[in-house]
Design an enzyme around this catalytic site. Sequence first.
Site, PDB file in Angstrom:
ATOM      1  N   ARG A 139      65.293 -32.410  19.749  1.00 46.80           N
ATOM      2  CA  ARG A 139      64.197 -31.491  20.119  1.00 46.80           C
ATOM      3  C   ARG A 139      63.109 -31.674  19.071  1.00 46.80           C
ATOM      4  O   ARG A 139      63.331 -31.464  17.882  1.00 46.80           O
ATOM      5  CB  ARG A 139      64.697 -30.045  20.149  1.00 46.80           C
ATOM      6  CG  ARG A 139      63.556 -29.043  20.246  1.00 46.80           C
ATOM      7  CD  ARG A 139      64.020 -27.645  20.551  1.00 46.80           C
ATOM      8  NE  ARG A 139      64.432 -27.532  21.940  1.00 46.80           N
ATOM      9  CZ  ARG A 139      64.607 -26.375  22.575  1.00 46.80           C
ATOM     10  NH1 ARG A 139      64.424 -25.232  21.943  1.00 46.80           N
ATOM     11  NH2 ARG A 139      64.984 -26.357  23.841  1.00 46.80           N
TER      12      ARG A 139
ATOM     13  N   HIS B 133      60.766 -31.232  29.238  1.00 41.22           N
ATOM     14  CA  HIS B 133      62.036 -30.531  28.960  1.00 41.22           C
ATOM     15  C   HIS B 133      63.001 -30.819  30.113  1.00 41.22           C
ATOM     16  O   HIS B 133      63.358 -29.925  30.890  1.00 41.22           O
ATOM     17  CB  HIS B 133      61.764 -29.033  28.813  1.00 41.22           C
ATOM     18  CG  HIS B 133      62.903 -28.251  28.234  1.00 41.22           C
ATOM     19  ND1 HIS B 133      64.028 -28.837  27.696  1.00 41.22           N
ATOM     20  CD2 HIS B 133      63.080 -26.901  28.102  1.00 41.22           C
ATOM     21  CE1 HIS B 133      64.846 -27.896  27.267  1.00 41.22           C
ATOM     22  NE2 HIS B 133      64.300 -26.715  27.499  1.00 41.22           N
TER      23      HIS B 133
ATOM     24  N   GLN C 152      66.386 -28.765  31.020  1.00 36.42           N
ATOM     25  CA  GLN C 152      66.208 -27.470  31.677  1.00 36.42           C
ATOM     26  C   GLN C 152      66.118 -27.628  33.192  1.00 36.42           C
ATOM     27  O   GLN C 152      66.616 -26.806  33.949  1.00 36.42           O
ATOM     28  CB  GLN C 152      64.942 -26.790  31.148  1.00 36.42           C
ATOM     29  CG  GLN C 152      64.722 -25.408  31.715  1.00 36.42           C
ATOM     30  CD  GLN C 152      65.762 -24.402  31.256  1.00 36.42           C
ATOM     31  OE1 GLN C 152      66.013 -24.274  30.063  1.00 36.42           O
ATOM     32  NE2 GLN C 152      66.386 -23.698  32.195  1.00 36.42           N
TER      33      GLN C 152
ATOM     34  N   ASP D 186      56.891 -19.621  32.559  1.00 40.12           N
ATOM     35  CA  ASP D 186      57.318 -19.912  31.186  1.00 40.12           C
ATOM     36  C   ASP D 186      56.331 -19.203  30.258  1.00 40.12           C
ATOM     37  O   ASP D 186      55.299 -18.680  30.715  1.00 40.12           O
ATOM     38  CB  ASP D 186      57.286 -21.447  30.969  1.00 40.12           C
ATOM     39  CG  ASP D 186      57.855 -21.885  29.620  1.00 40.12           C
ATOM     40  OD1 ASP D 186      58.492 -21.068  28.927  1.00 40.12           O
ATOM     41  OD2 ASP D 186      57.651 -23.072  29.257  1.00 40.12           O
TER      42      ASP D 186
ATOM     43  N   CYS E 263      62.858 -20.405  32.045  1.00 41.58           N
ATOM     44  CA  CYS E 263      63.790 -21.124  31.162  1.00 41.58           C
ATOM     45  C   CYS E 263      64.240 -20.266  29.981  1.00 41.58           C
ATOM     46  O   CYS E 263      65.262 -20.550  29.385  1.00 41.58           O
ATOM     47  CB  CYS E 263      63.156 -22.435  30.685  1.00 41.58           C
ATOM     48  SG  CYS E 263      61.690 -22.210  29.652  1.00 41.58           S
TER      49      CYS E 263
ATOM     50  N   ARG F 108      72.837 -24.507  31.846  1.00 45.55           N
ATOM     51  CA  ARG F 108      72.536 -25.531  30.834  1.00 45.55           C
ATOM     52  C   ARG F 108      73.842 -26.187  30.372  1.00 45.55           C
ATOM     53  O   ARG F 108      73.916 -27.401  30.178  1.00 45.55           O
ATOM     54  CB  ARG F 108      71.810 -24.905  29.632  1.00 45.55           C
ATOM     55  CG  ARG F 108      70.442 -24.316  29.929  1.00 45.55           C
ATOM     56  CD  ARG F 108      69.433 -25.395  30.264  1.00 45.55           C
ATOM     57  NE  ARG F 108      69.308 -26.387  29.196  1.00 45.55           N
ATOM     58  CZ  ARG F 108      68.567 -26.231  28.093  1.00 45.55           C
ATOM     59  NH1 ARG F 108      67.862 -25.138  27.928  1.00 45.55           N
ATOM     60  NH2 ARG F 108      68.509 -27.181  27.163  1.00 45.55           N
TER      61      ARG F 108
HETATM   62  N1  NVA Z   1      57.435 -24.223  26.893  1.00 44.72           N
HETATM   63  C1  NVA Z   1      58.378 -23.634  25.980  1.00 44.72           C
HETATM   64  C2  NVA Z   1      59.783 -23.842  26.465  1.00 44.72           C
HETATM   65  C3  NVA Z   1      60.842 -23.231  25.591  1.00 44.72           C
HETATM   66  C4  NVA Z   1      62.238 -23.513  26.059  1.00 44.72           C
HETATM   67  C5  NVA Z   1      58.179 -24.227  24.586  1.00 44.72           C
HETATM   68  O1  NVA Z   1      57.973 -25.451  24.500  1.00 44.72           O
HETATM   69  O2  NVA Z   1      58.212 -23.493  23.621  1.00 44.72           O
HETATM   70  N1   CP Z   2      65.342 -22.771  27.553  1.00 44.37           N
HETATM   71  C1   CP Z   2      65.574 -23.264  26.326  1.00 44.37           C
HETATM   72  O1   CP Z   2      65.508 -24.473  26.087  1.00 44.37           O
HETATM   73  O2   CP Z   2      65.947 -22.325  25.408  1.00 44.37           O
HETATM   74  P1   CP Z   2      66.092 -22.533  23.843  1.00 44.37           P
HETATM   75  O3   CP Z   2      64.720 -22.744  23.275  1.00 44.37           O
HETATM   76  O4   CP Z   2      66.724 -21.243  23.363  1.00 44.37           O
HETATM   77  O5   CP Z   2      66.977 -23.720  23.577  1.00 44.37           O
END
Ligand code: NVA
Ligand code: CP
Length: 304
Positions: free
Chosen positions: A104, A131, A134, A219, A259, A287
């Site tokens: 990540r 992502h 997800q 989101d 998500c 997930r």
């Molecule tokens: N769009 C959000 C998704 C978090 C799972 C982010 O990138 O923070």
């Molecule tokens: N939806 C998701 O990826 O959650 P986290 O940021 O908690 O991993």
Amino acid sequence: MATGHFLTLLDIAPDHLEQLIHRAIELKAMLRRNENYQPFRNKVLAMIFEKSSTRTRVSFEAAMIQCGGGAMFLSPRDTQLGRGEPVADTARVLSRMADIIMIRTFEHEKIETFARHSQVPVINALTDSFHPCQLLADIQTYVEHRGSIRGKTVAWIGDGNNMCHSYINAARQFGFQLRIACPPGFEPESSLVANNADRVTITPSAGEAVAGAHLVVTDVWASMGQEQEQMARMQAFSHFQVSPQLMDQADASALFMHCLPAHRGEEISDDMLEDPRSVVWDEAENRLHAQKALMEYLLGTWKP
Ligand code: NVA
Ligand code: CP
């Protein structure tokens, strides 16, 4: 044979993706039956997190533990990545010790560089651009509740962000129409939209996007890394909140997904997650199952 990575949904062919979703449903049933299934015995998952996570970390780690393997959490704070060791060098070293690697991070190019130098499969656990993990869970959740998503209409409400980009890829791979409602200036990447013009439309009206839709998704308005834009975004997105009233304009069978983490009073109303059309807790749980299926696929312990 070149190592198979999962950096976007386009890395797996549509027919394999469809079978992977059904495999995830099967793995979920096996877990419910308490079946002892350990395809990852002696396998090591290295997990690099340059951003926060609850669901992604716990689901990958739980998946490895339940399937007989092990997972290690690596943060830039405690590794040489945080002190400037090149991504390519880190990839070369880690992939001589781990069987599969999950990352990540911020720039999507970073995970592409990592994957180019890795001897083992690399999984995108979120970048600024995509992502895809997800989306596996989201599609699994839709299929469990309503059957195939092929030919259905999905409404994306809010930011043209990493999740929105992955929904565009999903529209292509799983065969649905995607209506994106976002404020001007917050549209998804134009080339991605142009490449999928036959299945993706953009509108500045949330009501227009939701009308008759079978799935409504949103989101956060400010993603990780955009914290300093939070106030400006609150203003720009004020007409893009998903509420039970907005959902009433969707198809009678419509589901709601997010998500998570969610911000009540911003992208969703206070009562949206508790609405009977919301399936966010199943979505979060999935997930675990979807990523087990993904790792089985990438490690070759299951073949479609
Ligand atoms: N769009 C959000 C998704 C978090 C799972 C982010 O990138 O923070
Ligand atoms: N939806 C998701 O990826 O959650 P986290 O940021 O908690 O991993």
